[in-house]
Design an enzyme around this catalytic site. Structure first.
Site, PDB file in Angstrom:
ATOM      1  N   THR A   1      -5.204   8.498  -8.839  1.00 41.18           N
ATOM      2  CA  THR A   1      -5.482   9.032 -10.177  1.00 41.18           C
ATOM      3  C   THR A   1      -6.788   9.825 -10.268  1.00 41.18           C
ATOM      4  OG1 THR A   1      -6.527   6.953 -10.806  1.00 41.18           O
ATOM      5  CG2 THR A   1      -4.182   7.211 -11.330  1.00 41.18           C
TER       6      THR A   1
ATOM      7  N   ASP B   1       0.862  -1.184   0.000  1.00 36.84           N
ATOM      8  CA  ASP B   1       0.000   0.000   0.000  1.00 36.84           C
ATOM      9  C   ASP B   1       0.895   1.228   0.000  1.00 36.84           C
ATOM     10  OD1 ASP B   1      -1.787   2.048   0.419  1.00 36.84           O
ATOM     11  OD2 ASP B   1      -2.814   1.101   2.105  1.00 36.84           O
ATOM     12  N   LEU B   2       0.886   1.972  -1.107  1.00 36.45           N
ATOM     13  CA  LEU B   2       1.768   3.129  -1.211  1.00 36.45           C
ATOM     14  C   LEU B   2       1.451   4.200  -0.177  1.00 36.45           C
ATOM     15  CD1 LEU B   2       2.719   1.721  -3.769  1.00 36.45           C
ATOM     16  CD2 LEU B   2       2.757   3.935  -4.909  1.00 36.45           C
TER      17      LEU B   2
ATOM     18  N   ALA C   1      -1.070   4.572  -8.370  1.00 39.54           N
ATOM     19  CA  ALA C   1      -1.172   6.023  -8.223  1.00 39.54           C
ATOM     20  C   ALA C   1      -2.540   6.414  -7.714  1.00 39.54           C
ATOM     21  CB  ALA C   1      -0.909   6.724  -9.560  1.00 39.54           C
TER      22      ALA C   1
ATOM     23  N   ASP D   1       1.413  13.599 -18.238  1.00 38.75           N
ATOM     24  CA  ASP D   1       1.461  14.892 -18.918  1.00 38.75           C
ATOM     25  C   ASP D   1       1.049  16.034 -17.994  1.00 38.75           C
ATOM     26  OD1 ASP D   1      -1.088  13.356 -19.292  1.00 38.75           O
ATOM     27  OD2 ASP D   1      -1.808  15.330 -19.915  1.00 38.75           O
TER      28      ASP D   1
ATOM     29  N   LYS E   1       2.310  14.176  -8.755  1.00 37.21           N
ATOM     30  CA  LYS E   1       3.062  13.292  -9.650  1.00 37.21           C
ATOM     31  C   LYS E   1       4.455  13.862  -9.920  1.00 37.21           C
ATOM     32  CE  LYS E   1       1.913  10.018 -11.524  1.00 37.21           C
ATOM     33  NZ  LYS E   1       2.095   8.585 -11.151  1.00 37.21           N
TER      34      LYS E   1
ATOM     35  N   TYR F   1      -3.125  16.967  -8.485  1.00 32.23           N
ATOM     36  CA  TYR F   1      -2.678  15.693  -9.046  1.00 32.23           C
ATOM     37  C   TYR F   1      -1.348  15.864  -9.765  1.00 32.23           C
ATOM     38  CZ  TYR F   1      -2.356  11.796 -12.324  1.00 32.23           C
ATOM     39  OH  TYR F   1      -1.902  10.727 -13.057  1.00 32.23           O
TER      40      TYR F   1
ATOM     41  N   TRP G   1      -3.521  10.197 -21.407  1.00 29.17           N
ATOM     42  CA  TRP G   1      -4.781   9.786 -22.018  1.00 29.17           C
ATOM     43  C   TRP G   1      -4.845   8.264 -22.178  1.00 29.17           C
ATOM     44  CZ3 TRP G   1      -7.042  13.611 -26.131  1.00 29.17           C
ATOM     45  CH2 TRP G   1      -6.982  14.925 -25.641  1.00 29.17           C
TER      46      TRP G   1
END
Length: 299
Positions: free
Chosen positions: A66, A40-41, A64, A106, A133, A129, A154
């Site tokens: 997300t 579990d991150l 992640a 991105d 990242k 977010y 995407w």
């Protein structure tokens, strides 16, 4: 080659597992998926022990937080997973003396550049977010020099939660869909990402002292589209297989407000990855056709 991948039920981990099940034995590839609760991150103490048990040759961190809009109100949770968690995975990789491949996004860019982003362009995330990242990229780089950071965008697949599946589901009950047409990006098929990850991992293991193969790279489907164009192509393909397709009405970002800002330009230049790793993904239309055909049982 044993690859441990975090984010067990995510699109990329699932795509990697499918490759392992389908051709892994013939190619000498074994994929081990890890996820909660054993890894579990958000709980860094679980990371190293869980990874060590897999005895990996390489690690892919595909886990992640997300939920882009939710991150605006749950920043602490987003940074726990995307920054501290990513750093913990990279630290574990260093302790195990194996390379780590970190999936990024991105969204680390502000989207104002008029042309595709290169790896050395200045970052400037405009959402929580994206900031989390970017912090994850920095944590990975600080934890181990034996890393590759792959920024993608995407992402879609025949499974999981993604734009393509959402459009097809909505088209079952609606004749018209209003879709944003002033954001530009590179649709990227998760199974293509999985093949690229295997190729990159193999390169890292074959050339452990090659610093040129380490660092930041961009990985997306070739070509570009707007969300509206992606929706239109998805519906055109679905109709070929007897599926539903809605009429797409293009709208602006301003007409579809969201809690988190999105980059208007999400296009990423993949030249560096092609030159140094020999990896270049197919045109997004080709991959989308494969995805839709699979959804309708034709592939």
């Amino acid at each position: 080659m044993r690859i441990a991948v975090t984010g067990r039920d995510g699109q990329v981990a699932t795509a990697l597992a499918e490759i392992g099940e389908r051709t892994g034995a013939a190619r000498g590839i074994e994929i081990i998926r890890l996820g909660r609760p054993e890894l579990d991150l958000a709980e860094p103490g679980t990371v190293q022990a869980a990874l060590a048990q897999t005895r990996p040759d390489a690690i892919v961190n595909a886990a992640a937080f997300t939920a882009v809009d939710l991150a605006e109100t749950e920043a602490e949770a987003a940074f726990a997973v995307n920054a501290a968690g990513a750093g913990a995975v990279a630290a574990a990789a260093r302790a195990l003396s194996v390379p780590v491949i970190q999936l990024s996004t991105d969204y680390v860019f502000d989207g104002r550049k008029p042309s595709p982003y290169r790896e050395d362009d200045p970052t400037g995330p405009v959402s929580i977010y994206g900031k989390s990242k970017l912090a994850g990229e920095q944590a990975v780089a600080a934890a181990t020099p034996d890393h590759v950071i792959l920024r993608t965008a995407w992402v879609y697949a025949p499974y999981g939660k993604n734009f393509v599946l959402t459009m097809l589901r909505l088209a079952e009950t609606r004749d018209e869909l209003r879709v944003v047409a002033d954001q530009h990006g590179c649709p990227t098929y998760a199974p293509d990402i999985a093949e690229a990850l295997i190729a990159v991992a193999a390169n890292l293991l074959a050339r452990p002292g090659d610093a040129g193969l380490r660092g930041i790279f961009h990985l997306t489907g070739a070509g570009e589209a707007t969300w509206a164009q992606l929706a239109e192509e998805t519906f055109a393909l679905a109709r070929q297989f007897g599926g539903s397709g809605a009429r797409v009405t293009p709208i602006t970002t301003a007409e579809y407000p969201t809690p988190a800002r999105r980059p208007q330009n999400s296009r990423l230049d993949g030249t560096k990855l092609a030159q140094l790793h020999g990896v270049r993904l197919p045109d997004w239309r080709q991959s989308l056709a494969r995805c839709v055909a699979r959804l309708y049982g034709a592939a």
